[in-house]
Design an enzyme around this catalytic site. Structure first.
Site, PDB file in Angstrom:
ATOM      1  CB  ALA A  22      -0.863  -0.090   1.180  1.00  0.00           C
ATOM      2  CD  GLU A  79      -2.248  -7.333   3.137  1.00  0.00           C
ATOM      3  OE1 GLU A  79      -1.957  -6.331   2.657  1.00  0.00           O
ATOM      4  OE2 GLU A  79      -2.776  -7.637   4.376  1.00  0.00           O
ATOM      5  CD  GLU A  84       1.623  -5.231   6.153  1.00  0.00           C
ATOM      6  OE1 GLU A  84       2.584  -6.447   6.145  1.00  0.00           O
ATOM      7  OE2 GLU A  84       1.017  -5.415   4.969  1.00  0.00           O
TER       8      GLU A  84
HETATM    9  N1  CAA Z   1       4.586   3.199  -0.986  1.00  0.00           N
HETATM   10  C1  CAA Z   1       4.991   4.121  -1.586  1.00  0.00           C
HETATM   11  N2  CAA Z   1       6.065   4.383  -2.305  1.00  0.00           N
HETATM   12  C2  CAA Z   1       6.779   3.204  -2.470  1.00  0.00           C
HETATM   13  C3  CAA Z   1       6.699   2.014  -1.811  1.00  0.00           C
HETATM   14  C4  CAA Z   1       5.328   1.962  -1.013  1.00  0.00           C
HETATM   15  N3  CAA Z   1       4.999   0.965  -0.432  1.00  0.00           N
HETATM   16  N4  CAA Z   1       7.476   1.190  -2.161  1.00  0.00           N
HETATM   17  C5  CAA Z   1       8.462   1.868  -2.961  1.00  0.00           C
HETATM   18  N5  CAA Z   1       7.978   3.002  -2.917  1.00  0.00           N
HETATM   19  C6  CAA Z   1       8.640   4.145  -3.791  1.00  0.00           C
HETATM   20  C7  CAA Z   1      10.087   4.520  -3.073  1.00  0.00           C
HETATM   21  O1  CAA Z   1       9.606   5.529  -2.089  1.00  0.00           O
HETATM   22  C8  CAA Z   1      10.659   5.182  -4.126  1.00  0.00           C
HETATM   23  O2  CAA Z   1      10.211   6.629  -4.426  1.00  0.00           O
HETATM   24  P1  CAA Z   1      11.204   7.778  -4.618  1.00  0.00           P
HETATM   25  O3  CAA Z   1      12.077   7.374  -5.974  1.00  0.00           O
HETATM   26  O4  CAA Z   1      10.195   8.892  -5.032  1.00  0.00           O
HETATM   27  O5  CAA Z   1      12.070   7.820  -3.499  1.00  0.00           O
HETATM   28  C9  CAA Z   1      10.422   4.298  -5.170  1.00  0.00           C
HETATM   29  O6  CAA Z   1       9.237   3.642  -5.072  1.00  0.00           O
HETATM   30  C10 CAA Z   1      11.654   3.251  -5.559  1.00  0.00           C
HETATM   31  O7  CAA Z   1      11.561   2.471  -4.365  1.00  0.00           O
HETATM   32  P2  CAA Z   1      13.160   2.365  -3.476  1.00  0.00           P
HETATM   33  O8  CAA Z   1      14.033   3.547  -4.049  1.00  0.00           O
HETATM   34  O9  CAA Z   1      12.930   2.092  -2.211  1.00  0.00           O
HETATM   35  O10 CAA Z   1      13.576   0.959  -4.418  1.00  0.00           O
HETATM   36  P3  CAA Z   1      14.670  -0.140  -3.741  1.00  0.00           P
HETATM   37  O11 CAA Z   1      15.126  -0.893  -4.731  1.00  0.00           O
HETATM   38  O12 CAA Z   1      15.918   0.747  -2.893  1.00  0.00           O
HETATM   39  O13 CAA Z   1      13.772  -0.656  -2.596  1.00  0.00           O
HETATM   40  C11 CAA Z   1      11.958  -2.079  -1.718  1.00  0.00           C
HETATM   41  C12 CAA Z   1      12.785  -1.692  -2.839  1.00  0.00           C
HETATM   42  C13 CAA Z   1      12.556  -2.715  -0.877  1.00  0.00           C
HETATM   43  C14 CAA Z   1      10.731  -2.578  -2.240  1.00  0.00           C
HETATM   44  C15 CAA Z   1      11.591  -0.672  -0.825  1.00  0.00           C
HETATM   45  O14 CAA Z   1      10.793   0.460  -1.926  1.00  0.00           O
HETATM   46  C16 CAA Z   1      10.788  -0.872   0.098  1.00  0.00           C
HETATM   47  O15 CAA Z   1      11.044  -1.306   1.476  1.00  0.00           O
HETATM   48  N6  CAA Z   1       9.171  -0.532  -0.225  1.00  0.00           N
HETATM   49  C17 CAA Z   1       8.183  -0.486   0.916  1.00  0.00           C
HETATM   50  C18 CAA Z   1       7.722  -1.881   1.149  1.00  0.00           C
HETATM   51  C19 CAA Z   1       6.679  -1.949   2.185  1.00  0.00           C
HETATM   52  O16 CAA Z   1       7.015  -1.992   3.241  1.00  0.00           O
HETATM   53  N7  CAA Z   1       5.428  -2.400   1.766  1.00  0.00           N
HETATM   54  C20 CAA Z   1       4.203  -2.442   2.826  1.00  0.00           C
HETATM   55  C21 CAA Z   1       3.493  -1.373   2.710  1.00  0.00           C
HETATM   56  S1  CAA Z   1       2.347  -1.265   4.285  1.00  0.00           S
HETATM   57  C22 CAA Z   1       1.105  -2.213   3.490  1.00  0.00           C
HETATM   58  O17 CAA Z   1       1.078  -2.471   2.544  1.00  0.00           O
HETATM   59  C23 CAA Z   1      -0.003  -2.081   4.688  1.00  0.00           C
HETATM   60  C24 CAA Z   1      -1.285  -3.065   3.875  1.00  0.00           C
HETATM   61  O18 CAA Z   1      -1.224  -4.073   4.027  1.00  0.00           O
HETATM   62  C25 CAA Z   1      -2.362  -2.163   3.661  1.00  0.00           C
END
Ligand code: CAA
Length: 259
Positions: free
Chosen positions: A64, A112, A132
């Protein structure tokens, strides 16, 4: 559609979450678009199988949208979770088979999304996880419910409590994905699978899915009674008559009529 692309190839539809700049993260707008496409799929009797994948070769869906969630009030977070759950439940309740072609990160809401599909095929670079708790929240789009139903409570708790990311091989080992393939052949493999399903009697396939899904939530006695209903229902179709006649005539059926 801003964040979803959709195309039909014969009787198979391919839906792509397309926000590659944000690794296809699901914001409210994308969820609304997704819900609307799923409504269209539900009404389209010519679609026999739905494939869901993510744009690019890095992410299926990285969760998300954290930026959108970061300033949510309790009320807004609840609405967001209800929206995601409503859309994902719609996907789960489609009568046609759904296949997640997991082409990269499937984290949080991305994992999910794959869980509400019937079958998961992953590329070798795919990574799964429910991170999460590392963000101070719980899974919000069904992860605490569906993950344990698919891989068992103990393993689901381990993954959700630790927030650990697992690779495609481990996901296959624990039964989270059906098959792992090299990324360059992922869509070919998934389309082959989808086409092989779509060549079977579509109404019978639908009834199989409905019966399996119904059976998971009820006792065995109710489940087998329901199976007798869907089994007998098939005998009202032209496809059953045509297929059994063809078998007895020792010939192959060309294409099922979906009637
Ligand atoms: N939400 C918003 N933006 C996201 C995102 C997310 N879940 N995942 C990645 N992005 C964005 C980053 O912010 C980044 O944007 P900018 O270039 O503007 O900074 C872009 O996508 C590229 O990502 P990274 O630079 O972080 O890429 P990476 O290769 O270094 O890392 C990754 C990849 C490990 C997937 C990392 O992006 C990451 O950890 N993302 C978040 C994953 C996460 O925690 N997901 C769970 C969210 S909570 C949820 O989903 C709740 C639910 O159940 C409803």
């Amino acid at each position: 559609m801003e964040n979803i692309s959709f195309e039909k190839r014969d009787n198979v539809a391919v839906l792509k979450i397309s926000r590659p700049k944000f690794l296809n993260a699901l914001n409210s707008n994308t969820l609304l678009e997704l819900g609307s496409v799923i409504e269209d799929v539900k009404k389209d009797r010519d679609i026999y199988v739905l494939v869901i994948t993510g744009e690019g070769n890095k992410a299926f869906v990285a969760g998300a949208d954290i930026k959108e969630m970061s300033n949510m009030s309790v009320f807004e977070a609840r609405e967001f979770s209800i929206l995601g759950n409503k859309v994902f439940r719609k996907i789960e309740e489609l009568e046609i088979p759904t296949i997640a072609a997991v082409n990269g990160y499937a984290l949080g809401g991305g994992c999910e999304l794959s869980l509400c599909c019937d079958i998961r095929i992953a590329s070798e670079n795919a990574k799964f996880g429910q991170p999460e708790v590392t963000l101070g929240i719980t899974p919000g789009f069904g992860g605490t419910q569906r993950l344990s139903r698919i891989i068992g409570t103990s393993k689901a708790k381990e993954l959700i409590f630790t927030g650990r990311m697992i690779d495609a091989k481990e996901a296959e080992k624990i039964g989270l994905v059906n098959k792992v393939v090299p990324q360059d052949v992922l869509m070919d493999e998934v389309m082959d699978l989808a086409n092989s399903i779509s060549r079977n009697a579509p109404l019978a396939v639908r009834m199989c899915k409905v019966s399996i899904n119904r059976g998971i939530d009820v006792d065995i006695e109710t489940g087998i009674q329901f199976e007798a209903e869907v089994f007998s229902h098939c005998f009202s179709t032209e496809d059953q008559k045509d297929a059994m006649t063809a078998f007895l005539d020792k010939r192959k059926i060309d294409k099922f009529k979906n009637r």
